[in-house]
Scaffold this active site. Structure first.
Site, PDB file in Angstrom:
ATOM      1  N   SER A  87      31.631  30.065  38.024  1.00 21.84           N
ATOM      2  CA  SER A  87      31.107  31.445  38.302  1.00 21.84           C
ATOM      3  C   SER A  87      30.146  31.870  37.164  1.00 21.84           C
ATOM      4  O   SER A  87      28.844  31.243  37.451  1.00 21.84           O
ATOM      5  CB  SER A  87      32.580  32.265  37.583  1.00 21.84           C
ATOM      6  OG  SER A  87      32.512  33.852  37.920  1.00 21.84           O
TER       7      SER A  87
ATOM      8  N   GLU B 288      35.533  34.992  48.852  1.00 18.88           N
ATOM      9  CA  GLU B 288      34.994  35.823  47.653  1.00 18.88           C
ATOM     10  C   GLU B 288      33.886  36.514  47.895  1.00 18.88           C
ATOM     11  O   GLU B 288      32.946  36.220  48.677  1.00 18.88           O
ATOM     12  CB  GLU B 288      34.984  34.841  46.711  1.00 18.88           C
ATOM     13  CG  GLU B 288      33.890  33.530  46.814  1.00 18.88           C
ATOM     14  CD  GLU B 288      34.011  32.426  45.549  1.00 18.88           C
ATOM     15  OE1 GLU B 288      33.647  33.064  44.569  1.00 18.88           O
ATOM     16  OE2 GLU B 288      34.355  31.318  45.757  1.00 18.88           O
TER      17      GLU B 288
ATOM     18  N   HIS C 237      37.805  32.869  44.476  1.00 19.56           N
ATOM     19  CA  HIS C 237      36.945  32.502  43.352  1.00 19.56           C
ATOM     20  C   HIS C 237      37.551  31.394  42.530  1.00 19.56           C
ATOM     21  O   HIS C 237      38.772  31.722  41.962  1.00 19.56           O
ATOM     22  CB  HIS C 237      36.742  33.890  42.592  1.00 19.56           C
ATOM     23  CG  HIS C 237      35.359  33.456  41.455  1.00 19.56           C
ATOM     24  ND1 HIS C 237      34.219  33.340  41.880  1.00 19.56           N
ATOM     25  CD2 HIS C 237      35.464  33.742  40.159  1.00 19.56           C
ATOM     26  CE1 HIS C 237      33.389  33.173  40.899  1.00 19.56           C
ATOM     27  NE2 HIS C 237      34.229  33.642  39.785  1.00 19.56           N
TER      28      HIS C 237
END
Length: 289
Positions: free
Chosen positions: A140, A234, A264
């Protein structure tokens, strides 16, 4: 989709998406995400606290061990810690046979850009005194931070990382990717409002399209060979696909793996989902190739 994947998808929506919300204070988000520290660790890992460049770091050492990972955790630059990511990173360390160093870099809004990048660079140069075979791994925001770090390293005379692995990287803090909108209804974990709010806190007075903040717009020509993993459902899917395209254009040896029906940083669920476990194995195969 398997029954277990369906159950986990619903659980993620109920327990995670409701918390990753700008209406929830950053302090509360941090406390709740760090509850993941109670997740049982996989066997075969020695865990201890250490420091890199004076920064608190969690060291996870498997047996055998043939190299190092500098791990940059996710959390939109405002949340996340070694506590929240230790179980997933331990599985990656064990599978890749590399000891992992999860850096507790400074977070926004208390410490906006470039604090996280400065910490990552300082930690990398310190780790070079212990290991010559280092790979960068991040999920991320940590994936975006790894990309920004790779660019900064390429501008120095320091030894380059041998590879880079990006899990659902957030590399465009302008949040302009098309799947921000097209996947917003099917993403079980993230909402665009949380990302835009977090981006504002991290960027502060800097432009969000500055390469150190949004490495999608930076110079990727000095990147090491790279593996990108992302879920098809996502909102950050287009960050991953655009990053792959930009790396290819820059001449980087890059592999993109899109897992259908997943979300995610689905690698968090490797203890439960076969598809997540398979993705972790693919990381090991990539780093051994």
């Amino acid at each position: 989709m398997s029954m277990m994947q369906t159950i986990m998808r619903r659980l993620v929506t109920l327990t995670v998406k409701s918390q990753l919300n700008p209406r929830v204070t950053v302090a509360t988000q941090r406390k709740r995400l760090d509850l993941l520290r109670f997740t049982p660790m996989p066997g075969g890992i020695k865990e201890r606290s250490t420091e890199l460049a004076g920064i608190d770091t969690r060291q996870l050492t498997p047996t055998p061990c043939y190299g190092a990972i500098l791990y940059l955790h996710g959390g939109a630059y405002c949340t996340g810690s070694p506590d929240s990511h230790r179980e997933m990173v331990a599985r990656i360390a064990r599978t890749t046979e590399r000891e992992a160093f999860i850096l507790h870099y400074r977070l926004a809004p208390e410490h906006p850009y470039p604090a996280a990048l400065d910490d990552a660079m300082a930690a990398y140069t310190d780790l070079l005194s212990r290991h010559q075979d280092i790979v960068l791994v991040g999920d991320s925001a940590g994936g975006g931070l790894a990309m920004a770090l790779a660019e900064r390293i390429s501008q120095t005379d320091y030894a380059q990382p041998n590879a880079m692995v990006l899990l659902s990287p957030w590399c465009d803090l302008t949040c302009s990717g098309p799947t921000m909108e097209s996947n917003r209804r099917i993403d079980p974990m993230l909402h665009p409002d949380w990302l835009t709010s977090s981006a504002a806190m991290y960027a502060a007075e800097s432009a969000k399209d500055e390469p150190g903040i949004s490495p999608l717009f930076g110079d990727m020509s000095g990147y090491p060979r790279t593996l990108i993993q992302v879920g098809s459902d996502e909102i950050l899917l287009s960050d991953a696909t655009r990053a792959e395209a930009a790396m290819k254009e820059a001449g980087v040896d890059v592999t993109l793996q899109v897992s259908e029906g997943l979300w995610h940083v689905f690698q968090f669920h490797a203890a439960i989902l076969k598809s997540s476990k398979k993705a972790v194995y693919k990381i090991g195969n990539f780093l051994r190739s």
